[in-house]
Design a protein around this motif. Structure first.
Motif, PDB file in Angstrom:
ATOM      1  N   LYS A   1       0.846  -1.199   0.000  1.00 18.87           N
ATOM      2  CA  LYS A   1       0.000   0.000   0.000  1.00 18.87           C
ATOM      3  C   LYS A   1       0.883   1.250   0.000  1.00 18.87           C
ATOM      4  O   LYS A   1       1.941   1.263   0.646  1.00 18.87           O
ATOM      5  CB  LYS A   1      -0.843  -0.043   1.279  1.00 18.87           C
ATOM      6  CG  LYS A   1      -2.196   0.569   1.168  1.00 18.87           C
ATOM      7  CD  LYS A   1      -2.983   0.229   2.433  1.00 18.87           C
ATOM      8  CE  LYS A   1      -4.221   1.060   2.539  1.00 18.87           C
ATOM      9  NZ  LYS A   1      -4.901   0.885   3.812  1.00 18.87           N
ATOM     10  N   VAL A   2       0.473   2.273  -0.729  1.00 16.63           N
ATOM     11  CA  VAL A   2       1.217   3.534  -0.691  1.00 16.63           C
ATOM     12  C   VAL A   2       0.263   4.691  -0.372  1.00 16.63           C
ATOM     13  O   VAL A   2      -0.941   4.591  -0.580  1.00 16.63           O
ATOM     14  CB  VAL A   2       1.964   3.842  -2.017  1.00 16.63           C
ATOM     15  CG1 VAL A   2       2.901   2.732  -2.420  1.00 16.63           C
ATOM     16  CG2 VAL A   2       0.993   4.176  -3.137  1.00 16.63           C
ATOM     17  N   LYS A   3       0.870   5.779   0.117  1.00 17.19           N
ATOM     18  CA  LYS A   3       0.094   6.984   0.384  1.00 17.19           C
ATOM     19  C   LYS A   3       0.685   8.104  -0.457  1.00 17.19           C
ATOM     20  O   LYS A   3       1.876   8.427  -0.318  1.00 17.19           O
ATOM     21  CB  LYS A   3       0.191   7.317   1.870  1.00 17.19           C
ATOM     22  CG  LYS A   3      -0.664   8.494   2.277  1.00 17.19           C
ATOM     23  CD  LYS A   3      -0.530   8.693   3.778  1.00 17.19           C
ATOM     24  CE  LYS A   3      -1.617   9.582   4.321  1.00 17.19           C
ATOM     25  NZ  LYS A   3      -1.546   9.715   5.770  1.00 17.19           N
ATOM     26  N   CYS A   4      -0.122   8.666  -1.330  1.00 17.55           N
ATOM     27  CA  CYS A   4       0.354   9.772  -2.170  1.00 17.55           C
ATOM     28  C   CYS A   4       0.388  11.034  -1.309  1.00 17.55           C
ATOM     29  O   CYS A   4      -0.578  11.342  -0.615  1.00 17.55           O
ATOM     30  CB  CYS A   4      -0.577   9.962  -3.371  1.00 17.55           C
ATOM     31  SG  CYS A   4      -0.059  11.305  -4.459  1.00 17.55           S
ATOM     32  N   LEU A   5       1.503  11.753  -1.365  1.00 18.04           N
ATOM     33  CA  LEU A   5       1.653  12.950  -0.526  1.00 18.04           C
ATOM     34  C   LEU A   5       1.680  14.230  -1.358  1.00 18.04           C
ATOM     35  O   LEU A   5       2.117  15.277  -0.886  1.00 18.04           O
ATOM     36  CB  LEU A   5       2.941  12.832   0.304  1.00 18.04           C
ATOM     37  CG  LEU A   5       3.021  11.620   1.228  1.00 18.04           C
ATOM     38  CD1 LEU A   5       4.389  11.511   1.866  1.00 18.04           C
ATOM     39  CD2 LEU A   5       1.933  11.684   2.297  1.00 18.04           C
TER      40      LEU A   5
END
Lengths: 50, 324
Positions: free
Chosen positions: B3-7
């Motif tokens: 999972k990734v979190k776009c910042l």
């Protein structure tokens, strides 16, 4: 040549080819569609655990 | 799950493998966030810079304008929804590397590259690479943006953005939540940060009947501008045209735009414009001291120009902007 009568078989054959072409072209386009998106690493993100 | 979190923007989308961001332009592919629009603009035009609109930045010059598909806002009235609310697969894109963008801009004698139509925030990596190359070739970068970006990427953007027209869509959180599916605070922060950093800033407010067209809305918006970025920042009030999900509304009446301009000037804002109504008095630039018409326009067209070395040609008062 314009006076030549078209037989029922000829008429049906040409109609069938027309209908098949009409149906096949969009389908072919679907199979040969060029991917118009890029795949390049983005920045400003973080990996999440889990 | 990778999972990734776009910042990149305040939405901070959390994406599982294969998920796409809310902007439709960024995707988690195998645990790596990838941009789907790099080098793939769907709109490329040469526009007068007045169309962006920039009225105090190289007037009368052409701007090489590009956009990709996608947007991190979802305004119900979006005038460019056919590209901004679509996935890049569903727009007609061309291959255009940053080098080619700069070469074509120079070949067309443009002074600026405008990142516009959708929002440069969502094609950040592409805009950043073009921006650096543009500077190397003495071109300037003009962003037309909603300003919905996180502080860290904004800090980087400031290193290559020379001018920004920031769309301040409303002045209440409710307006942003209802109409744009976003929040107001990050936009205000972007305006202040860009102004402080020395980016040339102009502000646009599209007036949408029944949503942000009261005198109180105009007063609050103008008060915020005067208190936070100063009365010298040009302000454009634009006429709404029924579009996308707000086709049920009428266009903004001219009287409302005129009233908004009057209120802004009464609040002390020096340069207040009315957009999308060619021939309106608010198309022109007036000197705030001698009150004379120093740039006469009809829509995007310049009809008369009397600024000399950045000063009013009548009284010599300095007019903020980049004129040459």
């Amino acid at each position: 040549m314009f006076n030549k009568k078209i037989t029922r078989a000829e008429f049906l054959k040409v109609s069938l080819i027309g209908i098949l072409s009409f149906l096949a072209l969009p389908a072919l386009r679907r199979f040969f569609r060029k991917d118009n998106t890029a795949r390049k690493d983005a920045r400003y993100y973080k990996n999440l655990a889990g | 799950m990778k999972k990734v979190k776009c910042l990149l923007c305040p939405r901070e989308c959390e994406l599982r493998d294969g998920d796409r961001g809310d902007c439709r332009a960024r995707m988690n592919i195998g645990g790596k966030l990838q941009t789907l629009v790099y080098g793939k603009p769907c709109a490329v035009h040469i526009d007068p810079i007045e169309k962006k609109p920039f009225f105090h930045y190289l007037p009368g010059t052409g701007s090489f304008s590009i956009a990709t598909a996608g947007c991190n806002l979802h305004c119900m009235y979006c005038q460019n929804w056919a590209i901004s609310q679509r996935e890049p697969e569903n727009t007609r894109n061309i291959d255009l590397s940053p080098q080619q963008v700069v070469e074509q801009a120079m070949a067309a004698n443009c002074r600026t590259i405008a990142y516009t139509y959708s929002d440069p925030v969502i094609f950040f990596e592409y805009a950043a690479d073009i921006g650096a190359l543009a500077h190397e070739n003495k071109l300037l970068n003009a962003w037309v943006t909603a300003g919905y970006i996180n502080p860290e990427p904004l800090k980087e953007a400031i290193t290559f953005v020379d001018a920004a027209n920031i769309d301040l869509k409303g002045i209440t959180e409710e307006f942003y939540r209802t109409v744009s599916k976003a929040t107001l605070k990050p936009v205000l922060d972007t305006i202040v940060t860009m102004k402080k950093a020395g980016v040339w800033v102009e502000i646009t407010n599209l007036i949408v009947p029944t949503y942000n067209d009261t005198e109180e809305d105009f007063s609050r918006l103008c008060d915020w501008i005067v208190d936070n970025v100063g009365a010298e920042v040009p302000l454009h009030f634009s006429k709404f045209w029924p579009m996308y999900q707000l086709k049920n509304l009428p266009p903004t009446p001219e009287t409302v735009l005129t009233r908004a301009r009057e209120i802004a000037m009464a609040k002390g804002i020096h340069y207040v414009y009315v957009g999308n109504i060619p021939g309106h008095e608010g198309n022109n630039t007036y000197c705030p001291v001698c009150k004379k018409n120093i740039i006469s326009r009809s829509g995007y067209q310049i009809l008369g120009y009397n600024i000399k070395a950045g000063k009013c040609g009548f009284c010599g008062h300095p007019i903020p902007g980049r004129w040459e």
